[in-house]
Design an enzyme around this catalytic site. Structure first.
Site, PDB file in Angstrom:
ATOM      1  N   TYR A  47     -15.178   1.476   6.479  1.00 21.97           N
ATOM      2  CA  TYR A  47     -14.275   0.706   7.358  1.00 21.97           C
ATOM      3  C   TYR A  47     -14.736  -0.746   7.417  1.00 21.97           C
ATOM      4  O   TYR A  47     -15.923  -1.012   7.591  1.00 21.97           O
ATOM      5  CB  TYR A  47     -14.289   1.284   8.780  1.00 21.97           C
ATOM      6  N   GLU A  49     -12.674  -3.610   9.054  1.00 21.13           N
ATOM      7  CA  GLU A  49     -11.692  -4.500   9.701  1.00 21.13           C
ATOM      8  C   GLU A  49     -12.258  -5.889   9.907  1.00 21.13           C
ATOM      9  O   GLU A  49     -13.412  -6.055  10.315  1.00 21.13           O
ATOM     10  CB  GLU A  49     -11.266  -3.905  11.052  1.00 21.13           C
ATOM     11  N   ASP A 192       8.053 -14.545  -4.207  1.00 15.40           N
ATOM     12  CA  ASP A 192       7.527 -13.193  -4.403  1.00 15.40           C
ATOM     13  C   ASP A 192       7.458 -12.963  -5.910  1.00 15.40           C
ATOM     14  O   ASP A 192       8.480 -12.795  -6.572  1.00 15.40           O
ATOM     15  CB  ASP A 192       8.481 -12.187  -3.733  1.00 15.40           C
ATOM     16  N   THR A 218       2.491  -8.019  -5.663  1.00 19.88           N
ATOM     17  CA  THR A 218       1.785  -6.753  -5.764  1.00 19.88           C
ATOM     18  C   THR A 218       0.802  -6.918  -6.921  1.00 19.88           C
ATOM     19  O   THR A 218       0.879  -7.880  -7.683  1.00 19.88           O
ATOM     20  CB  THR A 218       2.740  -5.581  -6.067  1.00 19.88           C
ATOM     21  N   LYS A 221       1.952  -4.111 -10.991  1.00 13.79           N
ATOM     22  CA  LYS A 221       3.069  -4.137 -11.944  1.00 13.79           C
ATOM     23  C   LYS A 221       2.581  -4.781 -13.241  1.00 13.79           C
ATOM     24  O   LYS A 221       1.711  -4.226 -13.899  1.00 13.79           O
ATOM     25  CB  LYS A 221       4.273  -4.853 -11.310  1.00 13.79           C
ATOM     26  N   ARG A 227      -2.549  -0.142  -7.009  1.00 14.10           N
ATOM     27  CA  ARG A 227      -1.496  -0.414  -6.030  1.00 14.10           C
ATOM     28  C   ARG A 227      -2.067  -1.211  -4.884  1.00 14.10           C
ATOM     29  O   ARG A 227      -2.896  -0.706  -4.117  1.00 14.10           O
ATOM     30  CB  ARG A 227      -0.966   0.902  -5.454  1.00 14.10           C
TER      31      ARG A 227
HETATM   32  N1  DSN Z   1       9.558  -0.710  -6.038  1.00 11.60           N
HETATM   33  C1  DSN Z   1       9.418  -1.981  -6.675  1.00 11.60           C
HETATM   34  C2  DSN Z   1      10.209  -2.071  -7.932  1.00 11.60           C
HETATM   35  O1  DSN Z   1      10.434  -1.025  -8.523  1.00 11.60           O
HETATM   36  O2  DSN Z   1      10.580  -3.147  -8.346  1.00 11.60           O
HETATM   37  C3  DSN Z   1       9.757  -3.067  -5.759  1.00 11.60           C
HETATM   38  O3  DSN Z   1       9.084  -2.832  -4.575  1.00 11.60           O
END
Ligand code: DSN
Length: 410
Positions: A47, A49, A192, A218, A221, A227
C-alpha cells in the site's frame, strides 16, 4: 479439477485463444515478458497512498524509487513537464482531469462517441456527461473533423474544458487547431492520446504534449505496457492534477502496474519500438487498402494511423455485431463500432473497428495483412459451416508462425 486449479486452466484456455486467433481489436496489444514479470511481482502486496516521499504508509522506500523512475522515463520519452503515473486506467484518468478543473454542472466539450470520441469525454451516459454539462462535436460527411464546426460549437457554449483525441478516428488530429480554438474561448485543452501514444513515441503521429495543457493516455494500447494510465501536464497544473488523482479520486496506486509501465517506457524508447510502430501504421494502410480492393467501404476512405472503421452495412449488408460474431467463429476478434451519422444504436451499430497493433507485435507484415483481408472477405461472402471450419483451421496454422511474447512461459 480443484478450485485452485480451475482459474489456471481458464488462463491456459485464454492463452490458446490468443495464440490461435488473429487479434484486430485496435486498443489491444501483447506486452513483453519483462512487463509481465513486473506485473506479476510482489509489488502488488504494498500500500502506498500518497506520492514519492509523502506516503501515508511505511515501507515505501523502494516503491518511491520505482514511481520516481517511471515518472522520469515518461517525462523524457514524451518531453512532458509533469507526469502522474497513478491513474488506474484511462477512464479514471479522464475523470480526474474533469475533477481537477470543473465543478459539477460546469461545461466540458468532446468528440461525440459515434464520431469516434470516448465515453469519458462527456458522453451522456458517462459520469462525465451526467455530473458536468457536456456538449459534443462530430466529423463531416467525409469522416474528418471539421475545425470550423468545432470552433462554432466552442464559441456558442464556451466550455471550460475541450477534449481532443479519440478511440475510433483513423486520421491525424490537428492539435494546433484545437489549441487555437481553446484559446479563442479561454478553455483548458486536453488531449487524450490513449490510442496513439505509441505512435507519438515512435514518430508516426504528431505529439500534442507541448501544445495541450493536459494530456491523458492509457499505457496498454499502442504503447504496449500494462493496463494503466498517465496524466501529463504543464507544471502550472501539476498540483491540481495530483490532488485530483489522490486523494480526490483514488486510493493506493497499483505499484506492480507502475513498475510494468516503467519497463514498457524503456522498451518504447528503443530503435526496435520505432520500427514496430512504423510497421503498425504500414500494416493498417495495407489492410485497409486490401479490404477496399475487395469491395469494403472504409470510413473516410482509409487510414493514417493504426486503425480504421468498416461500414459493414454498406460493405456486406450486415450490422457490426453480426460481422463481429461471424468473424469470432474463425478466431478473428474485433469490435463492433458506431460509425459517423450512424442510424443504428451503439449496441447494434453499422460498423466494426479494426487495428493492427497486436498482430504487428506478433511479427506480421504486409503480405500477412493481405491474407487477413482475404480471410475476412472469404468468410463474409460464404459463412457456411464448411467454410467456417476450413478458414478456422487455416488461421490456426497461419498463426503458428507468429509467437506471442511470454505466452509459452505461463
Ligand atoms: N476501450 C477502449 C478502446 O477500445 O478504444 C477505449 O477505452
Amino acid at each position: 479439477m480443484s478450485k485452485e486449479d480451475i482459474i489456471f486452466k481458464y488462463i491456459e484456455d485464454e492463452a490458446k485463444r490468443q495464440r490461435e486467433g488473429i487479434e484486430l481489436i485496435a486498443s489491444e496489444n501483447y506486452v513483453s515478458e519483462n512487463v509481465l514479470k513486473a506485473m506479476g511481482s510482489i509489488l502488488t502486496n504494498k500500500y502506498s497512498e500518497g506520492y514519492a516521499g509523502k506516503r501515508y504508509y511505511g515501507g515505501n522506500e523502494y516503491v518511491d524509487d520505482i514511481e520516481r523512475e517511471c515518472i522520469s522515463r515518461a517525462k523524457e520519452l514524451f518531453k512532458a513537464e509533469h507526469v502522474n503515473v497513478q491513474p488506474y486506467s484511462g477512464s479514471p484518468a479522464n475523470l480526474a482531469v474533469h475533477y481537477a478543473f470543473l465543478k459539477p454542472g460546469e461545461k466540458t466539450m468532446g468528440m461525440d462517441l459515434s464520431a469516434g470520441g470516448h465515453l469519458t469525454h462527456g458522453f451522456k451516459v458517462s459520469l462525465t456527461g451526467k455530473y458536468f454539462d457536456s456538449v459534443s462535436y462530430g466529423v463531416n460527411r467525409e469522416g474528418y473533423i471539421d475545425y470550423n464546426e468545432v470552433r462554432k460549437i466552442a464559441k456558442e457554449h464556451k466550455p471550460k474544458l475541450i477534449w481532443s483525441g479519440f478511440t475510433a478516428y483513423s486520421r491525424i488530429v490537428d492539435w494546433n487547431e484545437f489549441r487555437k480554438i481553446a484559446d479563442e474561448v479561454g478553455a483548458i485543452l486536453v488531449a487524450d492520446i490513449a490510442h496513439v501514444a505509441g505512435l507519438i513515441v515512435g514518430g508516426e503521429y504528431p505529439s500534442p504534449v507541448d501544445i495541450a495543457d493536459v494530456v491523458t493516455t492509457t499505457t496498454h494500447k499502442t504503447l504496449r505496457g500494462p493496463r494503466g494510465a498517465m496524466i501529463m501536464c504543464k507544471e502550472e497544473y501539476a498540483e491540481d492534477i495530483d490532488k485530483a488523482v489522490f486523494p480526490g479520486l483514488q486510493g493506493g496506486p497499483h505499484n506492480h502496474v507502475t513498475a510494468g509501465i516503467a519497463v514498457a517506457l524503456e522498451e518504447a524508447s528503443t530503435k526496435e519500438f520505432k520500427e514496430y510502430i512504423k510497421q503498425v501504421v504500414k500494416n493498417s494502410r495495407v489492410l485497409s487498402d486490401a479490404l477496399i480492393d475487395r469491395g469494403f467501404t472504409i470510413v473516410s476512405g482509409g487510414t493514417d494511423n493504426h486503425l480504421f472503421l468498416i461500414d459493414t452495412v454498406k460493405s456486406v449488408d450486415m450490422g457490426g455485431q453480426e460481422v463481429s460474431d461471424m468473424l469470432e467463429k474463425i478466431g478473428i476478434t474485433l469490435n463492433k463500432n458506431s460509425i459517423p451519422f450512424d442510424e443504428r444504436k451503439p449496441w447494434d451499430p453499422s460498423g466494426v473497428r479494426i487495428g493492427t497493433p497486436a498482430i504487428t507485435t506478433r511479427g506480421m507484415k504486409e503480405s500477412e495483412m493481405v491474407k487477413v483481408a482475404e480471410y475476412i472477405d472469404r468468410l463474409l461472402r460464404d459463412s457456411s459451416e464448411k467454410n467456417i471450419e476450413l478458414i478456422k483451421r487455416e488461421i490456426e496454422e497461419f498463426t503458428e508462425d507468429f509467437p506471442i511474447p511470454g505466452i509459452d512461459n505461463l
